[in-house]
Design a protein around this motif. Structure first.
Motif, PDB file in Angstrom:
ATOM      1  N   THR A  72      -0.691   8.451  -7.410  1.00 34.19           N
ATOM      2  CA  THR A  72       0.341   8.995  -8.298  1.00 34.19           C
ATOM      3  C   THR A  72       1.706   8.397  -7.962  1.00 34.19           C
ATOM      4  OG1 THR A  72       0.684  10.833  -6.798  1.00 34.19           O
ATOM      5  CG2 THR A  72      -0.790  11.205  -8.661  1.00 34.19           C
ATOM      6  N   GLU A  73       1.815   7.756  -6.804  1.00 34.96           N
ATOM      7  CA  GLU A  73       3.127   7.293  -6.375  1.00 34.96           C
ATOM      8  C   GLU A  73       3.322   5.816  -6.706  1.00 34.96           C
ATOM      9  OE1 GLU A  73       4.991   9.583  -5.332  1.00 34.96           O
ATOM     10  OE2 GLU A  73       3.757  11.096  -4.353  1.00 34.96           O
ATOM     11  N   SER A  74       4.568   5.424  -6.906  1.00 34.68           N
ATOM     12  CA  SER A  74       4.870   4.013  -7.111  1.00 34.68           C
ATOM     13  C   SER A  74       6.258   3.725  -6.578  1.00 34.68           C
ATOM     14  CB  SER A  74       4.803   3.667  -8.595  1.00 34.68           C
ATOM     15  OG  SER A  74       5.878   4.295  -9.273  1.00 34.68           O
ATOM     16  N   LEU A  75       6.539   2.450  -6.375  1.00 32.27           N
ATOM     17  CA  LEU A  75       7.844   2.023  -5.894  1.00 32.27           C
ATOM     18  C   LEU A  75       8.633   1.437  -7.048  1.00 32.27           C
ATOM     19  CD1 LEU A  75       7.027   0.044  -2.640  1.00 32.27           C
ATOM     20  CD2 LEU A  75       8.181   2.243  -2.797  1.00 32.27           C
ATOM     21  N   ASN A  76       9.938   1.615  -7.047  1.00 28.87           N
ATOM     22  CA  ASN A  76      10.692   0.882  -8.055  1.00 28.87           C
ATOM     23  C   ASN A  76      10.854  -0.568  -7.593  1.00 28.87           C
ATOM     24  OD1 ASN A  76      12.946   0.737  -6.394  1.00 28.87           O
ATOM     25  ND2 ASN A  76      14.353   1.436  -7.955  1.00 28.87           N
ATOM     26  N   PRO A  85       0.834  -1.208   0.000  1.00 32.46           N
ATOM     27  CA  PRO A  85       0.000   0.000   0.000  1.00 32.46           C
ATOM     28  C   PRO A  85       0.871   1.262   0.000  1.00 32.46           C
ATOM     29  CG  PRO A  85      -0.673  -1.531   1.734  1.00 32.46           C
ATOM     30  CD  PRO A  85       0.639  -2.017   1.211  1.00 32.46           C
ATOM     31  N   MET A  86       0.456   2.218  -0.817  1.00 31.07           N
ATOM     32  CA  MET A  86       1.227   3.460  -0.946  1.00 31.07           C
ATOM     33  C   MET A  86       0.328   4.676  -0.816  1.00 31.07           C
ATOM     34  SD  MET A  86       3.735   2.419  -4.077  1.00 31.07           S
ATOM     35  CE  MET A  86       2.385   1.600  -4.894  1.00 31.07           C
ATOM     36  N   GLU A  87       0.948   5.829  -0.726  1.00 32.59           N
ATOM     37  CA  GLU A  87       0.233   7.104  -0.757  1.00 32.59           C
ATOM     38  C   GLU A  87      -0.499   7.263  -2.083  1.00 32.59           C
ATOM     39  OE1 GLU A  87       0.325  10.006   1.586  1.00 32.59           O
ATOM     40  OE2 GLU A  87       0.572   8.111   2.654  1.00 32.59           O
ATOM     41  N   ARG A  88      -1.637   7.828  -2.069  1.00 29.00           N
ATOM     42  CA  ARG A  88      -2.432   8.135  -3.272  1.00 29.00           C
ATOM     43  C   ARG A  88      -2.015   7.259  -4.467  1.00 29.00           C
ATOM     44  NH1 ARG A  88      -1.098  13.844  -4.453  1.00 29.00           N
ATOM     45  NH2 ARG A  88       0.864  13.243  -3.485  1.00 29.00           N
TER      46      ARG A  88
END
Lengths: 251, 251
Positions: free
Chosen positions: A233-237, A228-231
């Motif tokens: 628009t964000e993603s993890l590499n 789970p991430m913020e909003r």
């Protein structure tokens, strides 16, 4: 001091090429950390060092290797880094693993699915090794783990962790045969990773940086997991995602 | 189609230089993702696109920008990537933050302590943004976060998260003044991170890739934390360590 012949420089530089590394069974290393690790593992064959003191020290650390004292300029001719760290080496390529070994490993296995950036390949394997992964599989399209950029980013882990090559289908088949679940990180459509605990010897997939995975949702023996991430628009590499999941596995 | 003048190409390429980006207040972007993000944020000024269809689409997406249709060759003259993704832009530099803001942010703050690789800078901020970090501070020696490699690795997060500059001493002072604890990852000599839960607005330090941190052990207002790893030959890179700690914070 040894003057490097053009032919010798050419032979070293030829190891920049993945096909040449494969046919010759040799790899090129630079910087004290990688060279030391290859000596510790008994892989090193030839070491180039700048200055008589350094050459003497390397001869002690790697008694089985040929150690040549060379000039700064000559070292610069055979290394990739802009600021060569005073030492380079040619070593034997570590033994590869076979995909059949997947069933025998009693630890997590990391699959690199067409991970194309050599720095990502190295960082992923460094992280994986730190958390206890004992085997890596690369699928076609993955950057050669024996290239200098991948080796450097791995901080030597790629010299230690056995690497196999196989198609994605072959990986999934081997995992099913071994009753190992394949975790497939998914940006949105998987189970919250915190709610599920992987078994001690699961398979973790790190997929292509741009295209993502080709594993079909719901494929037998696979499980999609989401961090789970913020909003949205964000993603993890891929490196960060693998670090987070492996850290969770070790809790 | 617009032919780019030599002067215009030179003006774009000049933005490769950190000092020029600073004095002009402009940055250079390439690839659809970064250009789109800069348009969404109202930062974009000029867009170069290949082909009339793409140029038309960009004019719709960024009505406030000047959009020029250029040839593949002309685009290649102003971009860094070997395979330019068909679009590049000049945008306004996002507003910077001040170190004084550290006390006002109600979320974790990430400090980049002389992180020298632009790819690491970008990846760290991408990870941080995904986990809810709302401010970044860079100390001297950190690669410019507004360079193209850092921006690309951040997947646009560096356009959104406010970045301040300050010396390490100034960061520690500001954190103490705001009663925020500074977490300092340490390979071995810290508390197991799993045993401690960070407050909702702590400060996380990501230190230089080679030299590590200059924060003295036991410095007031700081806490060393360690991520347990396999044997001691293994280590995590700074990006993986930050990902693991921020994921822990979000549990």
């Amino acid at each position: 001091m040894e003057r490097l012949s053009k032919a010798r420089v050419a032979a070293w530089r030829a190891l920049d090429d993945a096909a040449e590394r494969r046919t010759s069974g040799r790899i090129r290393l630079e910087g004290p950390h990688l060279v030391e690790e290859s000596a510790r593992l008994g892989l090193v064959e030839t070491i180039l060092a700048v200055g008589p003191v350094a050459a003497g020290e390397w001869a002690m650390k790697a008694p089985e290797a040929e150690v040549l004292e060379v000039s700064d300029d000559d070292l610069a001719r055979v290394v990739e880094q802009k600021t060569p760290a005073g030492v380079a080496a040619v070593a034997r390529r570590p033994d590869r693993a076979a995909i059949e070994d997947l069933g025998r490993v009693r630890a997590p296995v990391l699959v690199l699915e067409a991970v194309q950036d050599p720095g990502n390949v190295g960082t992923l394997v460094r992280t994986a090794a730190a958390f206890g992964v004992r085997m890596v599989v690369t699928t076609p399209g993955t950057a050669d783990p024996m290239g200098i950029r991948a080796l450097r980013a791995s901080a030597g882990a790629l010299l230690r962790v056995p690497v196999a090559e196989a198609t994605l289908d072959r990986v999934l088949e081997a995992a099913r045969a071994a009753s190992k679940l394949v975790w497939v990180p998914d940006v949105a459509a998987g189970d919250d990773y915190r709610a599920v605990k992987p078994a001690s010897d699961f398979v973790l997939l790190a997929s292509n940086e741009g295209a993502g995975t080709k594993v079909v949702p719901g494929a037998p023996g696979t499980r999609r997991v989401t961090i789970p991430m913020e909003r949205n628009t964000e993603s993890l590499n891929v490196g960060a995602a693998v670090a987070v999941i492996l850290a969770h596995w070790r809790r």
